[in-house]
Design a protein around this motif. Sequence first.
Motif, PDB file in Angstrom:
ATOM      1  N   VAL A 103       0.826  -1.217   0.000  1.00 35.93           N
ATOM      2  CA  VAL A 103       0.000   0.000   0.000  1.00 35.93           C
ATOM      3  C   VAL A 103       0.857   1.263   0.000  1.00 35.93           C
ATOM      4  N   GLY A 104       1.979   1.235   0.721  1.00 38.45           N
ATOM      5  CA  GLY A 104       2.903   2.348   0.651  1.00 38.45           C
ATOM      6  C   GLY A 104       3.118   3.138   1.921  1.00 38.45           C
ATOM      7  N   GLU A 105       2.141   3.209   2.801  1.00 35.35           N
ATOM      8  CA  GLU A 105       2.345   3.917   4.056  1.00 35.35           C
ATOM      9  C   GLU A 105       1.419   3.331   5.120  1.00 35.35           C
ATOM     10  N   PRO A 106       1.864   3.349   6.373  1.00 35.46           N
ATOM     11  CA  PRO A 106       1.116   2.672   7.439  1.00 35.46           C
ATOM     12  C   PRO A 106      -0.323   3.162   7.632  1.00 35.46           C
ATOM     13  N   GLU A 107      -0.557   4.450   7.667  1.00 30.22           N
ATOM     14  CA  GLU A 107      -1.917   4.933   7.921  1.00 30.22           C
ATOM     15  C   GLU A 107      -2.868   4.527   6.790  1.00 30.22           C
ATOM     16  N   LEU A 108      -2.408   4.599   5.569  1.00 31.31           N
ATOM     17  CA  LEU A 108      -3.212   4.185   4.427  1.00 31.31           C
ATOM     18  C   LEU A 108      -3.428   2.670   4.441  1.00 31.31           C
ATOM     19  N   ALA A 109      -2.402   1.926   4.839  1.00 37.64           N
ATOM     20  CA  ALA A 109      -2.538   0.469   4.960  1.00 37.64           C
ATOM     21  C   ALA A 109      -3.623   0.128   5.981  1.00 37.64           C
ATOM     22  N   TRP A 110      -3.658   0.872   7.098  1.00 40.71           N
ATOM     23  CA  TRP A 110      -4.700   0.596   8.098  1.00 40.71           C
ATOM     24  C   TRP A 110      -6.082   0.954   7.560  1.00 40.71           C
ATOM     25  N   THR A 111      -6.169   2.017   6.783  1.00 41.68           N
ATOM     26  CA  THR A 111      -7.453   2.366   6.167  1.00 41.68           C
ATOM     27  C   THR A 111      -7.943   1.197   5.325  1.00 41.68           C
ATOM     28  N   PHE A 112      -7.058   0.623   4.524  1.00 43.78           N
ATOM     29  CA  PHE A 112      -7.423  -0.548   3.724  1.00 43.78           C
ATOM     30  C   PHE A 112      -7.846  -1.714   4.603  1.00 43.78           C
ATOM     31  N   LEU A 113      -7.044  -2.030   5.613  1.00 41.98           N
ATOM     32  CA  LEU A 113      -7.311  -3.202   6.450  1.00 41.98           C
ATOM     33  C   LEU A 113      -8.606  -3.098   7.243  1.00 41.98           C
ATOM     34  N   SER A 114      -9.033  -1.896   7.544  1.00 47.62           N
ATOM     35  CA  SER A 114     -10.182  -1.732   8.440  1.00 47.62           C
ATOM     36  C   SER A 114     -11.507  -1.471   7.722  1.00 47.62           C
ATOM     37  N   GLN A 115     -11.489  -1.369   6.410  1.00 51.09           N
ATOM     38  CA  GLN A 115     -12.725  -1.157   5.658  1.00 51.09           C
ATOM     39  C   GLN A 115     -13.158  -2.458   4.984  1.00 51.09           C
ATOM     40  N   GLU A 116     -14.463  -2.640   4.875  1.00 50.22           N
ATOM     41  CA  GLU A 116     -14.952  -3.854   4.228  1.00 50.22           C
ATOM     42  C   GLU A 116     -14.487  -3.903   2.778  1.00 50.22           C
ATOM     43  N   TRP A 117     -14.144  -5.117   2.343  1.00 50.87           N
ATOM     44  CA  TRP A 117     -13.591  -5.332   1.018  1.00 50.87           C
ATOM     45  C   TRP A 117     -14.189  -6.618   0.455  1.00 50.87           C
ATOM     46  N   PRO A 118     -14.514  -6.653  -0.836  1.00 46.14           N
ATOM     47  CA  PRO A 118     -15.086  -7.875  -1.410  1.00 46.14           C
ATOM     48  C   PRO A 118     -14.018  -8.945  -1.649  1.00 46.14           C
ATOM     49  N   PHE A 119     -14.220 -10.089  -1.042  1.00 46.01           N
ATOM     50  CA  PHE A 119     -13.373 -11.251  -1.269  1.00 46.01           C
ATOM     51  C   PHE A 119     -14.215 -12.302  -1.974  1.00 46.01           C
ATOM     52  N   GLU A 120     -13.579 -13.357  -2.428  1.00 46.34           N
ATOM     53  CA  GLU A 120     -14.266 -14.392  -3.197  1.00 46.34           C
ATOM     54  C   GLU A 120     -15.487 -14.945  -2.483  1.00 46.34           C
ATOM     55  N   ASP A 121     -15.392 -15.119  -1.174  1.00 47.96           N
ATOM     56  CA  ASP A 121     -16.495 -15.741  -0.443  1.00 47.96           C
ATOM     57  C   ASP A 121     -17.300 -14.749   0.402  1.00 47.96           C
ATOM     58  N   GLY A 122     -17.203 -13.458   0.083  1.00 49.20           N
ATOM     59  CA  GLY A 122     -18.012 -12.476   0.794  1.00 49.20           C
ATOM     60  C   GLY A 122     -17.239 -11.205   1.099  1.00 49.20           C
ATOM     61  N   VAL A 123     -17.950 -10.268   1.700  1.00 43.97           N
ATOM     62  CA  VAL A 123     -17.368  -8.979   2.049  1.00 43.97           C
ATOM     63  C   VAL A 123     -16.966  -9.012   3.520  1.00 43.97           C
ATOM     64  N   VAL A 124     -15.715  -8.654   3.779  1.00 43.31           N
ATOM     65  CA  VAL A 124     -15.180  -8.687   5.145  1.00 43.31           C
ATOM     66  C   VAL A 124     -14.046  -7.667   5.236  1.00 43.31           C
ATOM     67  N   ARG A 125     -13.727  -7.249   6.436  1.00 38.67           N
ATOM     68  CA  ARG A 125     -12.576  -6.371   6.622  1.00 38.67           C
ATOM     69  C   ARG A 125     -11.295  -7.185   6.421  1.00 38.67           C
ATOM     70  N   PRO A 126     -10.345  -6.682   5.646  1.00 44.16           N
ATOM     71  CA  PRO A 126      -9.099  -7.418   5.416  1.00 44.16           C
ATOM     72  C   PRO A 126      -8.360  -7.795   6.701  1.00 44.16           C
ATOM     73  N   ILE A 127      -8.422  -6.972   7.751  1.00 41.62           N
ATOM     74  CA  ILE A 127      -7.737  -7.341   9.001  1.00 41.62           C
ATOM     75  C   ILE A 127      -8.310  -8.645   9.551  1.00 41.62           C
ATOM     76  N   GLU A 128      -9.605  -8.852   9.395  1.00 41.50           N
ATOM     77  CA  GLU A 128     -10.223 -10.107   9.854  1.00 41.50           C
ATOM     78  C   GLU A 128      -9.736 -11.279   9.012  1.00 41.50           C
ATOM     79  N   ARG A 129      -9.582 -11.049   7.713  1.00 44.10           N
ATOM     80  CA  ARG A 129      -9.082 -12.104   6.828  1.00 44.10           C
ATOM     81  C   ARG A 129      -7.633 -12.436   7.177  1.00 44.10           C
ATOM     82  N   LEU A 130      -6.829 -11.432   7.491  1.00 44.60           N
ATOM     83  CA  LEU A 130      -5.447 -11.682   7.918  1.00 44.60           C
ATOM     84  C   LEU A 130      -5.416 -12.536   9.171  1.00 44.60           C
TER      85      LEU A 130
END
Length: 115
Positions: free
Chosen positions: A68-95
Amino acid sequence: MDPTGEDLIGATEAASRLGLSRTTLYDWAARNTLITWRSTKRRLNIPAGQIVGPGRAADGLAEIVDVVGEPELAWTFLSQEWPFEDGVVRPIERLQSGGLDEVLSAAAGFGSTLI
């Protein structure tokens, strides 16, 4: 709280939750083992949601920051819901459930949407 609604904690609280010394915590921050960013010269913002338990943060955080390039932006990505193959979930939960490769692929897509 940060704009995503997540609890932000300081270095003392994070060190306590992780069972680490502040020195080790700052080392983890420098290596992006733990996502942190500064809100002031002296204050680190640390999203509590990445702490899995004593001595452990979610796996793959440094790789996500690299993509992603920078920590604060990476956290924004990780904490927002995102579409994955089997549903929409926050990436931090997937990690936290072992989906590092999936999250890295999504992070690359997130980064490209910002260019």
